[in-house]
Write a protein that holds these residues in place. Sequence first.
Motif, PDB file in Angstrom:
ATOM      1  N   GLN A 116       2.353 -10.521   3.654  1.00  0.00           N
ATOM      2  CA  GLN A 116       1.673 -11.749   3.690  1.00  0.00           C
ATOM      3  C   GLN A 116       1.138 -12.054   2.294  1.00  0.00           C
ATOM      4  OE1 GLN A 116      -1.669 -11.709   6.438  1.00  0.00           O
ATOM      5  NE2 GLN A 116      -0.272 -10.527   7.872  1.00  0.00           N
ATOM      6  N   MET A 117       1.656 -11.348   1.381  1.00  0.00           N
ATOM      7  CA  MET A 117       1.011 -11.490  -0.052  1.00  0.00           C
ATOM      8  C   MET A 117       2.033 -12.082  -0.911  1.00  0.00           C
ATOM      9  SD  MET A 117      -1.381  -8.139  -0.942  1.00  0.00           S
ATOM     10  CE  MET A 117      -2.673  -7.597   0.581  1.00  0.00           C
ATOM     11  N   SER A 118       1.776 -12.961  -1.890  1.00  0.00           N
ATOM     12  CA  SER A 118       2.707 -13.556  -2.875  1.00  0.00           C
ATOM     13  C   SER A 118       2.561 -12.594  -4.419  1.00  0.00           C
ATOM     14  CB  SER A 118       2.914 -14.851  -3.010  1.00  0.00           C
ATOM     15  OG  SER A 118       1.638 -15.329  -3.501  1.00  0.00           O
ATOM     16  N   LYS A 119       0.888 -12.141  -4.162  1.00  0.00           N
ATOM     17  CA  LYS A 119       0.716 -11.180  -5.634  1.00  0.00           C
ATOM     18  C   LYS A 119      -0.196 -10.142  -4.763  1.00  0.00           C
ATOM     19  CE  LYS A 119      -2.060 -11.417  -9.728  1.00  0.00           C
ATOM     20  NZ  LYS A 119      -3.001 -12.379 -10.482  1.00  0.00           N
ATOM     21  N   ILE A 120       0.290  -9.028  -5.042  1.00  0.00           N
ATOM     22  CA  ILE A 120      -0.428  -7.708  -4.454  1.00  0.00           C
ATOM     23  C   ILE A 120      -1.798  -7.629  -4.734  1.00  0.00           C
ATOM     24  CG2 ILE A 120      -0.402  -5.326  -4.386  1.00  0.00           C
ATOM     25  CD1 ILE A 120       2.834  -5.213  -4.786  1.00  0.00           C
ATOM     26  N   ASP A 121      -2.467  -7.575  -3.409  1.00  0.00           N
ATOM     27  CA  ASP A 121      -4.075  -7.375  -3.830  1.00  0.00           C
ATOM     28  C   ASP A 121      -4.274  -6.046  -3.284  1.00  0.00           C
ATOM     29  OD1 ASP A 121      -6.737  -7.398  -3.511  1.00  0.00           O
ATOM     30  OD2 ASP A 121      -6.809  -9.433  -2.922  1.00  0.00           O
ATOM     31  N   ILE A 122      -4.523  -5.048  -4.161  1.00  0.00           N
ATOM     32  CA  ILE A 122      -4.743  -3.645  -3.992  1.00  0.00           C
ATOM     33  C   ILE A 122      -5.859  -3.398  -2.875  1.00  0.00           C
ATOM     34  CG2 ILE A 122      -5.271  -1.247  -4.833  1.00  0.00           C
ATOM     35  CD1 ILE A 122      -3.563  -2.130  -7.278  1.00  0.00           C
ATOM     36  N   ALA A 123      -6.995  -4.081  -2.918  1.00  0.00           N
ATOM     37  CA  ALA A 123      -8.185  -4.040  -2.726  1.00  0.00           C
ATOM     38  C   ALA A 123      -7.961  -4.327  -1.004  1.00  0.00           C
ATOM     39  CB  ALA A 123      -9.244  -4.975  -2.941  1.00  0.00           C
ATOM     40  N   LYS A 124      -7.169  -5.417  -0.607  1.00  0.00           N
ATOM     41  CA  LYS A 124      -6.621  -5.734   0.662  1.00  0.00           C
ATOM     42  C   LYS A 124      -5.938  -4.792   1.334  1.00  0.00           C
ATOM     43  CE  LYS A 124      -7.455 -10.657   0.299  1.00  0.00           C
ATOM     44  NZ  LYS A 124      -6.968 -12.197   0.126  1.00  0.00           N
ATOM     45  N   ILE A 125      -5.133  -4.339   0.539  1.00  0.00           N
ATOM     46  CA  ILE A 125      -4.040  -3.183   1.058  1.00  0.00           C
ATOM     47  C   ILE A 125      -4.811  -2.005   1.512  1.00  0.00           C
ATOM     48  CG2 ILE A 125      -2.195  -1.800   0.250  1.00  0.00           C
ATOM     49  CD1 ILE A 125      -1.091  -3.787  -0.932  1.00  0.00           C
ATOM     50  N   GLU A 126      -5.765  -1.647   0.594  1.00  0.00           N
ATOM     51  CA  GLU A 126      -6.584  -0.105   1.080  1.00  0.00           C
ATOM     52  C   GLU A 126      -7.673  -0.639   2.121  1.00  0.00           C
ATOM     53  OE1 GLU A 126      -8.420   0.581  -2.870  1.00  0.00           O
ATOM     54  OE2 GLU A 126      -6.590   2.006  -3.132  1.00  0.00           O
ATOM     55  N   GLU A 127      -8.125  -2.072   2.271  1.00  0.00           N
ATOM     56  CA  GLU A 127      -8.902  -2.182   3.505  1.00  0.00           C
ATOM     57  C   GLU A 127      -7.952  -2.407   4.630  1.00  0.00           C
ATOM     58  OE1 GLU A 127     -10.672  -6.546   4.829  1.00  0.00           O
ATOM     59  OE2 GLU A 127     -11.036  -5.953   2.752  1.00  0.00           O
ATOM     60  N   ALA A 128      -6.601  -2.823   4.608  1.00  0.00           N
ATOM     61  CA  ALA A 128      -5.798  -2.557   5.850  1.00  0.00           C
ATOM     62  C   ALA A 128      -5.703  -1.228   6.139  1.00  0.00           C
ATOM     63  CB  ALA A 128      -4.513  -3.542   5.510  1.00  0.00           C
ATOM     64  N   ALA A 129      -5.523  -0.393   5.166  1.00  0.00           N
ATOM     65  CA  ALA A 129      -5.269   0.875   5.488  1.00  0.00           C
ATOM     66  C   ALA A 129      -6.191   1.499   6.419  1.00  0.00           C
ATOM     67  CB  ALA A 129      -4.858   1.944   4.195  1.00  0.00           C
ATOM     68  N   LYS A 130      -7.568   1.165   6.135  1.00  0.00           N
ATOM     69  CA  LYS A 130      -8.830   1.531   6.678  1.00  0.00           C
ATOM     70  C   LYS A 130      -8.751   1.175   7.952  1.00  0.00           C
ATOM     71  CE  LYS A 130     -11.486   2.108   2.636  1.00  0.00           C
ATOM     72  NZ  LYS A 130     -12.528   1.642   1.821  1.00  0.00           N
ATOM     73  N   GLY A 131      -8.325   0.222   8.370  1.00  0.00           N
ATOM     74  CA  GLY A 131      -8.362  -0.278   9.918  1.00  0.00           C
ATOM     75  C   GLY A 131      -9.119  -1.404  10.019  1.00  0.00           C
TER      76      GLY A 131
END
Length: 56
Positions: free
Chosen positions: A41-56
Amino acid sequence: QCSWLKDKFGISWQVVPEQLPRLLLDPDRAKAGRVMSAMMQMSKIDIAKIEEAAKG
């Protein structure tokens, strides 16, 4: 589209944060799926949002 750039010589590069492969290859397939879904869903990678998604 995500994390690609072009340098002054016209060469394209893909920048991959070190966390991304680790999270995408996690043995917990649900976790990896959430990470992939968030990234797509990203056009620019947001590491914080990816790590948040990993936590569930």
